[in-house]
Motif scaffolding. Structure first.
Motif, short mmCIF file in Angstrom:
data_model
loop_
_atom_site.label_atom_id
_atom_site.label_comp_id
_atom_site.label_asym_id
_atom_site.label_seq_id
_atom_site.Cartn_x
_atom_site.Cartn_y
_atom_site.Cartn_z
N LEU A 357 0.83 -1.21 0.00
CA LEU A 357 0.00 0.00 0.00
C LEU A 357 0.86 1.26 0.00
O LEU A 357 0.46 2.29 -0.56
CB LEU A 357 -0.95 -0.01 1.20
CG LEU A 357 -2.05 -1.08 1.17
CD1 LEU A 357 -2.94 -0.98 2.40
CD2 LEU A 357 -2.88 -0.97 -0.10
N ILE A 358 2.05 1.18 0.60
CA ILE A 358 2.97 2.31 0.52
C ILE A 358 3.40 2.53 -0.93
O ILE A 358 3.49 3.66 -1.41
CB ILE A 358 4.19 2.09 1.44
CG1 ILE A 358 3.76 2.16 2.91
CG2 ILE A 358 5.28 3.13 1.16
CD1 ILE A 358 4.86 1.85 3.90
N LEU A 359 3.65 1.42 -1.64
CA LEU A 359 3.94 1.52 -3.07
C LEU A 359 2.82 2.27 -3.80
O LEU A 359 3.07 3.15 -4.63
CB LEU A 359 4.09 0.13 -3.69
CG LEU A 359 5.43 -0.59 -3.54
CD1 LEU A 359 5.29 -2.03 -4.04
CD2 LEU A 359 6.52 0.11 -4.33
N CYS A 360 1.59 1.93 -3.45
CA CYS A 360 0.44 2.53 -4.13
C CYS A 360 0.31 4.01 -3.81
O CYS A 360 -0.28 4.76 -4.59
CB CYS A 360 -0.83 1.78 -3.76
SG CYS A 360 -0.87 0.09 -4.38
N LEU A 361 0.83 4.44 -2.66
CA LEU A 361 0.82 5.87 -2.34
C LEU A 361 1.60 6.68 -3.36
O LEU A 361 1.28 7.84 -3.63
CB LEU A 361 1.44 6.10 -0.96
CG LEU A 361 0.56 5.89 0.28
CD1 LEU A 361 1.41 6.02 1.53
CD2 LEU A 361 -0.59 6.90 0.30
N PHE A 362 2.63 6.04 -3.95
CA PHE A 362 3.54 6.77 -4.83
C PHE A 362 3.31 6.51 -6.31
O PHE A 362 3.73 7.32 -7.14
CB PHE A 362 4.98 6.41 -4.47
CG PHE A 362 5.41 6.84 -3.09
CD1 PHE A 362 5.56 8.18 -2.79
CD2 PHE A 362 5.65 5.90 -2.10
CE1 PHE A 362 5.96 8.57 -1.52
CE2 PHE A 362 6.05 6.28 -0.84
CZ PHE A 362 6.20 7.63 -0.54
N VAL A 363 2.68 5.40 -6.67
CA VAL A 363 2.52 5.05 -8.08
C VAL A 363 1.71 6.10 -8.83
O VAL A 363 2.13 6.62 -9.87
CB VAL A 363 1.87 3.67 -8.24
CG1 VAL A 363 1.45 3.44 -9.69
CG2 VAL A 363 2.83 2.57 -7.83
N GLY A 364 0.53 6.41 -8.33
CA GLY A 364 -0.34 7.37 -9.01
C GLY A 364 0.27 8.75 -9.14
O GLY A 364 0.25 9.34 -10.24
N PRO A 365 0.82 9.33 -8.06
CA PRO A 365 1.45 10.64 -8.19
C PRO A 365 2.57 10.67 -9.22
O PRO A 365 2.72 11.66 -9.95
CB PRO A 365 1.98 10.90 -6.78
CG PRO A 365 1.01 10.20 -5.89
CD PRO A 365 0.67 8.93 -6.64
N ALA A 366 3.36 9.61 -9.31
CA ALA A 366 4.43 9.58 -10.31
C ALA A 366 3.85 9.59 -11.72
O ALA A 366 4.35 10.29 -12.61
CB ALA A 366 5.30 8.34 -10.11
N GLN A 367 2.79 8.83 -11.95
CA GLN A 367 2.16 8.79 -13.27
C GLN A 367 1.53 10.13 -13.63
O GLN A 367 1.72 10.65 -14.74
CB GLN A 367 1.10 7.69 -13.30
CG GLN A 367 1.66 6.28 -13.22
CD GLN A 367 0.56 5.24 -13.03
OE1 GLN A 367 -0.39 5.45 -12.29
NE2 GLN A 367 0.69 4.11 -13.72
N SER A 368 0.78 10.69 -12.69
CA SER A 368 0.08 11.94 -12.95
C SER A 368 1.06 13.10 -13.15
O SER A 368 0.90 13.91 -14.06
CB SER A 368 -0.86 12.25 -11.79
OG SER A 368 -1.43 13.53 -11.94
N ALA A 369 2.07 13.19 -12.28
CA ALA A 369 3.03 14.29 -12.39
C ALA A 369 3.85 14.19 -13.67
O ALA A 369 4.25 15.21 -14.24
CB ALA A 369 3.95 14.30 -11.17
N SER A 370 4.10 12.97 -14.14
CA SER A 370 4.80 12.80 -15.40
C SER A 370 3.99 13.40 -16.55
O SER A 370 4.53 14.10 -17.42
CB SER A 370 5.05 11.30 -15.65
OG SER A 370 5.73 11.09 -16.87
N ARG A 371 2.69 13.16 -16.54
CA ARG A 371 1.81 13.72 -17.57
C ARG A 371 1.76 15.24 -17.47
O ARG A 371 1.84 15.94 -18.49
CB ARG A 371 0.41 13.11 -17.45
CG ARG A 371 -0.59 13.71 -18.42
CD ARG A 371 -1.89 12.92 -18.45
NE ARG A 371 -2.66 13.02 -17.22
CZ ARG A 371 -3.81 12.38 -17.01
NH1 ARG A 371 -4.30 11.58 -17.95
NH2 ARG A 371 -4.47 12.52 -15.87
N SER A 372 1.62 15.76 -16.26
CA SER A 372 1.48 17.22 -16.13
C SER A 372 2.80 17.93 -16.45
O SER A 372 2.79 19.02 -17.03
CB SER A 372 1.02 17.57 -14.71
OG SER A 372 2.01 17.27 -13.74
N TYR A 373 3.92 17.32 -16.09
CA TYR A 373 5.22 17.92 -16.42
C TYR A 373 5.37 18.05 -17.93
O TYR A 373 5.77 19.10 -18.44
CB TYR A 373 6.34 17.06 -15.85
CG TYR A 373 7.73 17.62 -16.07
CD1 TYR A 373 8.26 18.57 -15.21
CD2 TYR A 373 8.52 17.19 -17.13
CE1 TYR A 373 9.54 19.09 -15.40
CE2 TYR A 373 9.79 17.70 -17.34
CZ TYR A 373 10.30 18.64 -16.47
OH TYR A 373 11.56 19.15 -16.68
#
Length: 451
Positions: A357-373
């Motif tokens: 679940l700690i992994l899941c805390l970071f997976v989505g933000p990495a994906q979303s921030a990659s798109r927004s960047y």
């Protein structure tokens, strides 16, 4: 990868964004992500592909898994070759929303037709063909959908809007998984009297998934206007000329904007590691930590809740701090949590629940921030083409996580060693990202200059 510094020209916006964020349009745009979870979560991850590889009648787990891998690889090759050009042509035709609609409809159709794939060896080719076609059209739709981010968000809100959309995808996946699992798959006799005979529980779930995507995809077509920005005013050209134009664009970026190309390369690697977290998460839960099939789906539901909430929340930090720090922090967190799962694997299911679940805390933000960047630094009018390259670079290295997973299992002689394979891909992507010179974005307090 950073290249030599380029002289800066007067600051001009890189994306043609609205002057203010229209909440109605953002919600409508995010609902497409909510609906698309039907294909990501139900079709390709937790239900239909599992049905193909485990149901009696298709030819056995090993045989079907091999053909599934070949099918998805072939689909990935088609996407890698065609995605940039289809994105470019949607830019120049001024029909970005139109092509989003066409490809979305084709995904819905392919999903609905999966209903006819009964557990018979003669129907396996149909199932694989529809699955491969669905993946192709889904990626083409995603190129146009991602390109629309600059149409619904301002430069100052692009992070939270991207996070909202990605979070909606996770939450939509949760709700639909609950519906199909408790409505059709788990009970001996599900809704409408559906049973597991002839795979009917899974096949009806495909119809539900198709309707789900179709309904929730509709609002974006009514609320968001068609693209009419700078790119749509460029002359349209044929297919061959489109590839020439693509080559010229890449050459120009190499000369003038290597940070953008560097980010495409780095993100391709770490995004494959992020995909590996979900691709092999269920496999590891069942094989190395003793989860039952039902427990895997329950974990998936909780994991999507955590990922969805964290992605929406961290989207606010994206706008305040910038997408790059969010990506770097998330990748570090993923590497640490992945290593912890490996080190403490003897602790059983509790360890996987905690660090998974700690992994899941970071997976989505990495994906979303990659798109927004990426959305922040794309030259105006080239969103479709660059997001097409984004899809292509991701597909070009999509073998990395599976290969590393297999290599480390071979080295260690046990499945849980595969965790280190996924972690290694994430770590390499992090290093590559750190080597890329940061581009100035609106989140840095100034609009990124055109190079």
């Amino acid at each position: 990868m950073s290249g030599s510094p380029q002289p800066q020209t007067p600051a001009t916006p890189l994306v043609e964004s609205p002057e203010r964020t229209n909440t109605r349009r953002v919600i409508a745009w995010g609902l497409w992500d909510w609906g698309s979870a039907s294909f990501n979560a139900v079709v390709t991850t937790f239900v239909f592909t599992v049905y193909l590889t485990t149901a009696d009648g298709f030819g056995g787990e090993t045989f079907v898994s091999q053909w599934l891998a070949w099918t998805l690889s072939a689909a990935g090759l088609v996407i890698a070759v065609l995605a940039p050009v289809t994105g470019q042509r949607s830019d120049t035709s001024g029909r970005r929303k139109f092509w989003l609609g066409v490809n979305t409809a084709l995904v819905v159709l392919a999903t609905a037709l999966l209903f006819f794939v009964a557990p018979e060896a003669s129907l396996l080719p149909l199932g694989l063909l529809l699955l491969g076609a669905g993946n192709i059209f889904f990626e083409f739709a995603g190129v146009n959908y991602n390109a629309m981010l600059s149409q619904v968000a301002t430069p100052r809100t692009i992070g939270r809007v991207s996070g909202f959309g990605w979070g909606m995808g996770y939450l939509g996946g949760i709700v639909l998984l609950l519906v199909v699992y408790f409505g059709f798959i788990s009970p001996d006799v599900g809704l409408f009297g559906v049973t597991g005979d002839e795979g009917m529980d899974v096949r009806v779930s495909m119809l539900v998934s198709a309707v789900w995507f179709g309904l929730f995809a509709l609002p974006v077509f009514f609320a968001v206007p068609e693209y009419s920005g700078r790119g749509a005013r460029r002359p349209r050209v044929g297919i061959v000329a489109s590839y020439r134009r693509l080559g010229a664009s890449i050459a120009r970026l190499w000369r003038t904007d290597r940070p953008l190309l560097g980010f495409l390369a780095a993100s391709a690697v770490f995004r494959d590691g992020l995909a590996g977290v979900f691709t092999f998460g269920g496999v590891l839960a069942a094989g190395s930590f003793g989860f039952s099939p039902g427990e895997v789906i329950i974990f998936a539901i909780v994991a999507n809740v955590v990922a969805g909430i964290s992605t929406i929340t961290v989207g606010l930090l994206d706008d305040r701090l910038g997408a790059r720090p969010v990506i770097i922090t998330a990748l570090i967190g993923l590497v640490v949590a992945g290593v912890a799962i490996f080190v403490f694997h003897d602790g059983g299911q509790g360890v996987f629940w905690l660090f998974g679940l700690i992994l899941c805390l970071f997976v989505g933000p990495a994906q979303s921030a990659s798109r927004s960047y990426l959305a922040r630094i794309i030259p105006a009018g080239e969103e479709g083409e660059i997001f097409g390259l984004y899809a292509t670079t991701g597909r070009a290295v999509s073998f990395l996580a599976p290969l590393a997973f297999g290599i480390f299992i071979t080295i260690g002689g046990a499945q849980y060693w595969g965790i280190l394979g996924i972690v290694s891909v994430l770590a390499i992507g992090l290093v590559l990202l750190l080597l890329v010179r940061p581009a100035r974005t609106p989140a840095d307090g100034a609009t990124a200059p055109r190079r």
